[in-house]
Design a protein around this motif. Structure first.
Motif, short mmCIF file in Angstrom:
data_model
loop_
_atom_site.label_atom_id
_atom_site.label_comp_id
_atom_site.label_asym_id
_atom_site.label_seq_id
_atom_site.Cartn_x
_atom_site.Cartn_y
_atom_site.Cartn_z
N GLN A 8 0.83 -1.21 0.00
CA GLN A 8 0.00 0.00 0.00
C GLN A 8 0.87 1.26 0.00
N ARG A 9 0.62 2.14 -0.98
CA ARG A 9 1.42 3.37 -1.09
C ARG A 9 1.26 4.26 0.14
N ASP A 10 0.02 4.39 0.62
CA ASP A 10 -0.20 5.24 1.80
C ASP A 10 0.50 4.69 3.03
N GLU A 11 0.55 3.36 3.14
CA GLU A 11 1.28 2.75 4.26
C GLU A 11 2.77 3.07 4.16
N ARG A 12 3.31 3.03 2.93
CA ARG A 12 4.74 3.35 2.74
C ARG A 12 5.01 4.81 3.11
N THR A 13 4.06 5.68 2.73
CA THR A 13 4.23 7.10 3.06
C THR A 13 4.25 7.30 4.57
N TYR A 14 3.34 6.61 5.25
CA TYR A 14 3.29 6.72 6.71
C TYR A 14 4.59 6.23 7.34
N LEU A 15 5.06 5.05 6.90
CA LEU A 15 6.30 4.50 7.44
C LEU A 15 7.49 5.41 7.13
N ALA A 16 7.49 5.98 5.93
CA ALA A 16 8.60 6.87 5.55
C ALA A 16 8.64 8.10 6.46
N THR A 17 7.47 8.64 6.79
CA THR A 17 7.45 9.81 7.67
C THR A 17 7.98 9.46 9.06
N LEU A 18 7.66 8.25 9.52
CA LEU A 18 8.17 7.82 10.83
C LEU A 18 9.69 7.68 10.79
N ILE A 19 10.18 7.04 9.73
CA ILE A 19 11.64 6.83 9.61
C ILE A 19 12.36 8.17 9.53
N LEU A 20 11.86 9.06 8.70
CA LEU A 20 12.51 10.37 8.55
C LEU A 20 12.50 11.16 9.84
N SER A 21 11.37 11.12 10.55
CA SER A 21 11.27 11.90 11.78
C SER A 21 12.20 11.35 12.86
N GLN A 22 12.44 10.03 12.82
CA GLN A 22 13.29 9.40 13.83
C GLN A 22 14.77 9.57 13.51
N ARG A 23 15.12 9.55 12.22
CA ARG A 23 16.53 9.48 11.84
C ARG A 23 17.16 10.84 11.51
N ILE A 24 16.49 11.64 10.69
CA ILE A 24 17.16 12.85 10.22
C ILE A 24 16.33 14.11 10.47
N GLY A 25 15.15 13.96 10.99
CA GLY A 25 14.30 15.13 11.21
C GLY A 25 14.74 15.92 12.44
N PRO A 26 14.26 17.15 12.55
CA PRO A 26 14.56 17.96 13.74
C PRO A 26 13.82 17.41 14.94
N LEU A 27 14.27 17.80 16.09
CA LEU A 27 13.59 17.37 17.31
C LEU A 27 12.17 17.90 17.30
N PRO A 28 11.19 17.07 17.68
CA PRO A 28 9.80 17.55 17.66
C PRO A 28 9.59 18.67 18.66
N SER A 29 8.70 19.55 18.29
CA SER A 29 8.38 20.66 19.18
C SER A 29 7.50 20.16 20.32
N GLN A 30 7.31 21.02 21.31
CA GLN A 30 6.45 20.65 22.43
C GLN A 30 5.03 20.38 21.94
N ARG A 31 4.57 21.18 20.99
CA ARG A 31 3.22 20.97 20.43
C ARG A 31 3.13 19.62 19.74
N GLU A 32 4.15 19.26 18.95
CA GLU A 32 4.15 17.98 18.24
C GLU A 32 4.19 16.81 19.22
N ARG A 33 4.99 16.95 20.28
CA ARG A 33 5.05 15.89 21.29
C ARG A 33 3.71 15.74 22.00
N THR A 34 3.07 16.86 22.29
CA THR A 34 1.76 16.82 22.94
C THR A 34 0.73 16.15 22.05
N GLU A 35 0.75 16.48 20.76
CA GLU A 35 -0.18 15.88 19.81
C GLU A 35 0.06 14.37 19.68
#
Length: 209
Positions: A8-35
């Protein structure tokens, strides 16, 4: 890279966002952590509500299905993420498969989610129903397959044709017959059934059953 593992393409997109946020993305903001925390809490609450509702019909062995419940919670979390980000999961094959193999649990899942005030698209509901089916069967739900007695006054060929059609309509049920009225009486003296389907008006014979 994910195509060989996830269709499923949408599943790949979701997994890709998780991988990117964990590996190379900036630290989540307080709002993002709260959400994220709120979404995790909502997923756990909804998972618990579904399992609790299912336990009213079948005693749930929490130890035996612990891993499945955990996977259910993770899927609901992903479903909530897709819902909040307008990502559509579409899998007609899964929907058709659940409508055929587990129509009652599919309907149960849909109505329970509605009672919980959560609206998901049909494919999401089908995947959630798949997890609930696994929990139900692993907890002994397979012993609750309905037994239906088919009583027919027609000829053998017609009865066999009707039975084959009933088996398609009542997939997942145990269909006994076709039997004549006398055969049905004899069968019911030794066996219990959940439902009787007859091809003629037999209300006058109800007491004989």
């Amino acid at each position: 890279m994910l195509e060989k593992y996830v269709s499923q393409r949408d599943e790949r997109t979701y997994l890709a966002t998780l991988i990117l946020s964990q590996r190379i993305g900036p630290l989540p903001s307080q709002r993002e952590r709260t959400e994220a925390d709120a979404m995790n809490g909502e997923a756990e609450k909804l998972s618990r509500q579904l399992v609790d509702a299912l336990s009213k019909y079948q005693q749930i062995d929490g130890v035996a299905v612990k891993d499945v419940i955990s996977m259910l919670t993770e899927h609901i979390r992903a479903a909530l993420y897709r819902k909040h980000n307008n990502i559509q999961l579409h899998d007609e094959k899964m929907e058709s498969y659940l409508r055929l193999t587990s129509p009652l649990i599919l309907e149960f899942t849909s109505s329970t989610l509605e009672e919980c005030g959560v609206e998901f698209p049909p494919s999401e509901i089908a995947y959630i129903a798949m997890y609930l089916t696994s929990i139900f069967e692993a907890s002994g739900g397979e012993d609750l397959v309905p037994t239906i007695l088919f009583v027919c006054s027609f000829g053998l060929a017609t009865s066999v044709l009707l039975k084959s059609r009933l088996e398609r309509l009542l997939f997942g049920c145990r269909l006994i017959g076709p039997k004549s009225l006398e055969e049905a009486k004899e069968y019911l003296q030794r066996n219990d059934v959940d439902l009787i389907i007859a091809t003629w008006e037999c209300s006058s014979y109800v007491n004989t059953f």
